[in-house]
Design an enzyme around this catalytic site. Structure first.
Site, short mmCIF file in Angstrom:
data_model
loop_
_atom_site.label_atom_id
_atom_site.label_comp_id
_atom_site.label_asym_id
_atom_site.label_seq_id
_atom_site.Cartn_x
_atom_site.Cartn_y
_atom_site.Cartn_z
N GLY A 1 0.84 -1.20 0.00
CA GLY A 1 0.00 0.00 0.00
C GLY A 1 0.87 1.25 0.00
N ARG B 1 1.25 -5.25 -5.20
CA ARG B 1 1.45 -6.43 -4.36
C ARG B 1 1.62 -7.59 -5.33
NH1 ARG B 1 -2.70 -3.62 -1.13
NH2 ARG B 1 -1.72 -3.01 0.81
N ASP C 1 4.98 -4.52 6.14
CA ASP C 1 5.39 -5.87 6.56
C ASP C 1 5.46 -6.87 5.40
OD1 ASP C 1 2.66 -5.80 6.32
OD2 ASP C 1 2.22 -6.74 8.24
N THR D 1 4.33 2.92 5.30
CA THR D 1 2.94 2.45 5.41
C THR D 1 2.20 3.41 6.32
OG1 THR D 1 1.50 0.78 6.41
CG2 THR D 1 3.75 0.79 7.17
N ASP E 1 -0.07 2.55 8.24
CA ASP E 1 -0.61 1.80 9.39
C ASP E 1 0.22 1.93 10.68
OD1 ASP E 1 -2.76 0.98 7.93
OD2 ASP E 1 -1.91 -0.96 7.39
N ASP F 1 2.45 0.03 11.83
CA ASP F 1 2.41 -1.24 12.56
C ASP F 1 3.74 -2.00 12.51
OD1 ASP F 1 2.26 -1.67 9.85
OD2 ASP F 1 0.70 -3.18 9.94
N ARG G 1 -6.17 -2.47 8.96
CA ARG G 1 -6.73 -3.81 8.80
C ARG G 1 -6.48 -4.67 10.03
NH1 ARG G 1 -4.76 -5.69 3.32
NH2 ARG G 1 -2.85 -5.14 4.40
O1 F6P Z 1 -1.58 0.31 3.54
C1 F6P Z 1 -2.20 -0.50 4.50
C2 F6P Z 1 -3.65 -0.37 4.36
O2 F6P Z 1 -3.88 0.99 4.42
C3 F6P Z 1 -4.55 -1.08 5.35
O3 F6P Z 1 -4.84 -0.37 6.52
C4 F6P Z 1 -5.76 -1.37 4.51
O4 F6P Z 1 -6.53 -2.40 4.98
C5 F6P Z 1 -5.14 -1.70 3.21
O5 F6P Z 1 -4.02 -0.86 3.10
C6 F6P Z 1 -6.02 -1.61 2.01
O6 F6P Z 1 -5.20 -1.57 0.87
P1 F6P Z 1 -5.64 -1.98 -0.60
O7 F6P Z 1 -6.99 -1.44 -0.83
O8 F6P Z 1 -4.59 -1.36 -1.44
O9 F6P Z 1 -5.59 -3.46 -0.65
#
Ligand code: F6P
Length: 328
Positions: free
Chosen positions: A17, A78, A109, A132, A134, A136, A178
């Site tokens: 992300g 990804r 991660d 990121t 997040d 995390d 998430r």
């Molecule tokens: O970058 C992490 C994040 O923001 C999470 O909090 C979220 O669930 C996820 O990305 C969603 O990403 P995508 O819509 O790109 O799969």
């Protein structure tokens, strides 16, 4: 860490992300590397670009005018194929073909899990930068993009508060996260929310309902910030459960979604990304590999990938404890 073989050419990629500040990090890596006499290749679309041989040369002027931009000029992805051993063989071959001696991987991660495997299986020298929203990752107080995302969420919640108060409504605002509640907790504190729902903290619907009943006695509006990964469900699911207990409450749900991932990076994210980007190049030249750079208590620190992804970063207990006090 001992110095490795001499390196004349490095690669940089962004993966997973995207997050505001990734561009500032790319710029810092490119300018630090070129000023130390290294060639730099940008790898497009994260690990996918390594598999498809999508590389572009990057010099100092190629990264002009991006420090203030959200997203990532290298684009992100990804990659399913990179998750396979065969995919990682292809990635290693691309690096060898181009004579790239080390890689800077900017991501979260998932990015570091892949980087760690690429190092273990093929000895590729990789240093990671925490990109990121997040927040995390263990090994850094803040990740690049977190501050901007929280500011974006707070700005949105401030606006929701205006209309919530005008109509004496209860709002459930879903923010990203998430698996973790860092954005939710910081944005709840910063926006003066009445309640926060976090994946890390098991909560009971009865507690939430009691807090909302109490707030209704003296406040014109209430806001519940919900992390998307809360174990009780998303904001719509939680609002539905609350409605069963409080059918007379006028309530609405807002999902902030991906707008938290975009936008111009905050000053904090630009400075963090710039600092870590330069440090990545210097640490690579000192022999660092298989580790993430982060900032802890104002100092740049190196944490092995295995620790950064293996140790769950804990929410700040003190912040958690003050929310109900602030919401009285
Ligand atoms: O970058 C992490 C994040 O923001 C999470 O909090 C979220 O669930 C996820 O990305 C969603 O990403 P995508 O819509 O790109 O799969």
């Amino acid at each position: 860490m001992s110095a490795g073989p001499s390196i004349g050419h490095i690669g940089v990629l962004t993966s997973g992300g995207d997050s505001p500040g990734m561009n500032a990090a790319i710029r810092a890596v490119v300018r630090a590397a070129t000023s130390r006499g290294l060639r730099v290749s940008g790898i497009l679309n994260g690990y996918e670009g390594l598999l498809q041989d999508r590389l572009i040369p990057l010099g100092p002027r190629d990264v002009s005018n991006i420090v203030q931009r959200g997203g990532t000029m290298l684009r992100s992805a990804r990659s399913e194929e990179f998750r396979t051993a065969a995919g990682r063989v292809k990635a290693k071959e691309t690096l060898e073909r181009h004579g790239i001696g080390a890689l800077v991987a900017i991501g979260g991660d998932g990015t570091f899990t892949g980087a760690h495997l690429l190092h273990q299986e093929h000895g590729v020298r990789i240093v990671g930068l925490p990109g990121t929203i997040d927040n995390d990752l263990a090994g850094t107080d803040r990740t690049i993009g977190f501050d901007t995302a929280v500011n974006t969420a707070i700005e949105a919640i401030d606006k929701i508060r205006d209309t919530a108060s005008a109509h004496e409504r209860l709002f459930f605002v879903e923010v990203m996260g998430r698996d973790t509640g860092f954005i939710a907790l910081a944005s709840a504190i910063g926006s003066g929310a009445e309640y926060v729902m976090l994946p890390e903290v098991p909560q009971r619907i009865e507690e939430l309902v009691a807090a909302l009943r109490q707030a209704k006695t003296s406040k014109s509006s209430s806001i519940v910030v919900v992390a998307e990964g809360d174990e009780m469900g998303n904001a719509f699911a939680i609002a539905g459960q609350v409605k069963e207990h409080l059918p007379h409450f006028d309530m609405r749900v807002t999902v902030l979604g991906h707008l938290q991932r975009g936008g111009s990076p905050s000053a904090m994210d630009r400075v963090l990304a710039s600092r870590l980007g330069v440090a990545a190049v210097d640490r690579i030249l000192e022999g660092a590999h298989d580790a993430m750079l982060g900032e802890v208590c104002g100092r740049v620190v190196l944490t092995p990938f295995a620790e950064a992804i293996g140790n769950r970063k804990q929410l700040d207990e003190q912040l958690l404890a003050i929310l109900p006090v602030l919401a009285t």
